[in-house]
Design an enzyme around this catalytic site. Structure first.
Site, PDB file in Angstrom:
ATOM      1  N   ILE A  59      -9.333  -0.766  -8.486  1.00  0.00           N
ATOM      2  CA  ILE A  59      -9.264  -0.379  -7.075  1.00  0.00           C
ATOM      3  C   ILE A  59      -8.458   0.918  -6.969  1.00  0.00           C
ATOM      4  O   ILE A  59      -7.272   0.908  -6.633  1.00  0.00           O
ATOM      5  CB  ILE A  59      -8.641  -1.494  -6.203  1.00  0.00           C
ATOM      6  CG1 ILE A  59      -9.391  -2.812  -6.402  1.00  0.00           C
ATOM      7  CG2 ILE A  59      -8.659  -1.082  -4.735  1.00  0.00           C
ATOM      8  CD1 ILE A  59      -8.860  -3.979  -5.573  1.00  0.00           C
ATOM      9  N   PRO A  60      -9.106   2.071  -7.282  1.00  0.00           N
ATOM     10  CA  PRO A  60      -8.402   3.349  -7.139  1.00  0.00           C
ATOM     11  C   PRO A  60      -8.048   3.626  -5.681  1.00  0.00           C
ATOM     12  O   PRO A  60      -8.883   3.454  -4.788  1.00  0.00           O
ATOM     13  CB  PRO A  60      -9.418   4.377  -7.647  1.00  0.00           C
ATOM     14  CG  PRO A  60     -10.417   3.615  -8.434  1.00  0.00           C
ATOM     15  CD  PRO A  60     -10.457   2.243  -7.833  1.00  0.00           C
ATOM     16  N   HIS A  61      -6.789   4.022  -5.465  1.00  0.00           N
ATOM     17  CA  HIS A  61      -6.340   4.404  -4.124  1.00  0.00           C
ATOM     18  C   HIS A  61      -5.149   5.340  -4.278  1.00  0.00           C
ATOM     19  O   HIS A  61      -4.593   5.461  -5.369  1.00  0.00           O
ATOM     20  CB  HIS A  61      -5.996   3.173  -3.282  1.00  0.00           C
ATOM     21  CG  HIS A  61      -4.968   2.268  -3.902  1.00  0.00           C
ATOM     22  ND1 HIS A  61      -5.251   1.461  -4.991  1.00  0.00           N
ATOM     23  CD2 HIS A  61      -3.674   2.051  -3.610  1.00  0.00           C
ATOM     24  CE1 HIS A  61      -4.174   0.787  -5.323  1.00  0.00           C
ATOM     25  NE2 HIS A  61      -3.195   1.131  -4.508  1.00  0.00           N
ATOM     26  N   GLY A  62      -4.773   5.992  -3.206  1.00  0.00           N
ATOM     27  CA  GLY A  62      -3.714   6.990  -3.263  1.00  0.00           C
ATOM     28  C   GLY A  62      -2.320   6.384  -3.244  1.00  0.00           C
ATOM     29  O   GLY A  62      -2.140   5.184  -3.027  1.00  0.00           O
TER      30      GLY A  62
END
Length: 145
Positions: free
Chosen positions: A59-62
């Site tokens: 779950i790529p996120h900033g």
């Protein structure tokens, strides 16, 4: 939050986790969900703490600091049939489905919770990884209450 079919990509392949994360970020940027700087914050977030969640999911996120770069909440769903390694050669952590997330306020927490519930069952992950259409992906994820 609704899943947007234009943010779903099937049958993708990446040489490494950074390329996979950048792809998710680029989709969010091109869709008008984030400012371009958010993509680098997604890379940074993975360096600080892996975005690999287990069960073949990432779950790529900033970073928290990059929340100001989010224009509107959005989620990309990227199917990677051959997988992409988020671990090391010695300790591979292979993801076959990526969820790129940008959330206004706490919306991203609700998104992550919904994904986590769905993906806790490995059979659901297999169904997502095998989905043949964007409609099928949306139907599977919308089955979560």
């Amino acid at each position: 939050m609704e899943f947007q079919k234009d943010l779903i990509k099937l049958n993708q392949a990446f040489d490494n986790k950074e390329a996979a994360i950048r792809f998710c970020g680029q989709m969010l940027f091109q869709g008008g969900y984030v400012e371009e700087d958010y993509i680098e914050a997604m890379i940074q977030r993975n360096k600080e703490l892996s975005v690999y969640m287990g069960n073949f999911i990432a779950i790529p996120h900033g970073t928290d600091a990059a929340k100001e770069k989010v224009i509107k909440s959005g989620i990309t769903i990227v199917q990677v049939p051959d997988g992409v390694n988020f671990g090391t050669e010695e300790d591979p952590q292979v993801a076959t489905v990526l969820f790129g997330i940008a959330g206004i306020g706490d919306e991203h927490l609700q998104i992550i919770q919904k994904i986590s519930i769905f993906c806790a069952d490995i059979d659901n992950v297999v169904k997502l990884a095998d989905a043949q259409s964007e409609d099928e992906v949306v139907r599977l994820l919308d089955s979560v209450e």
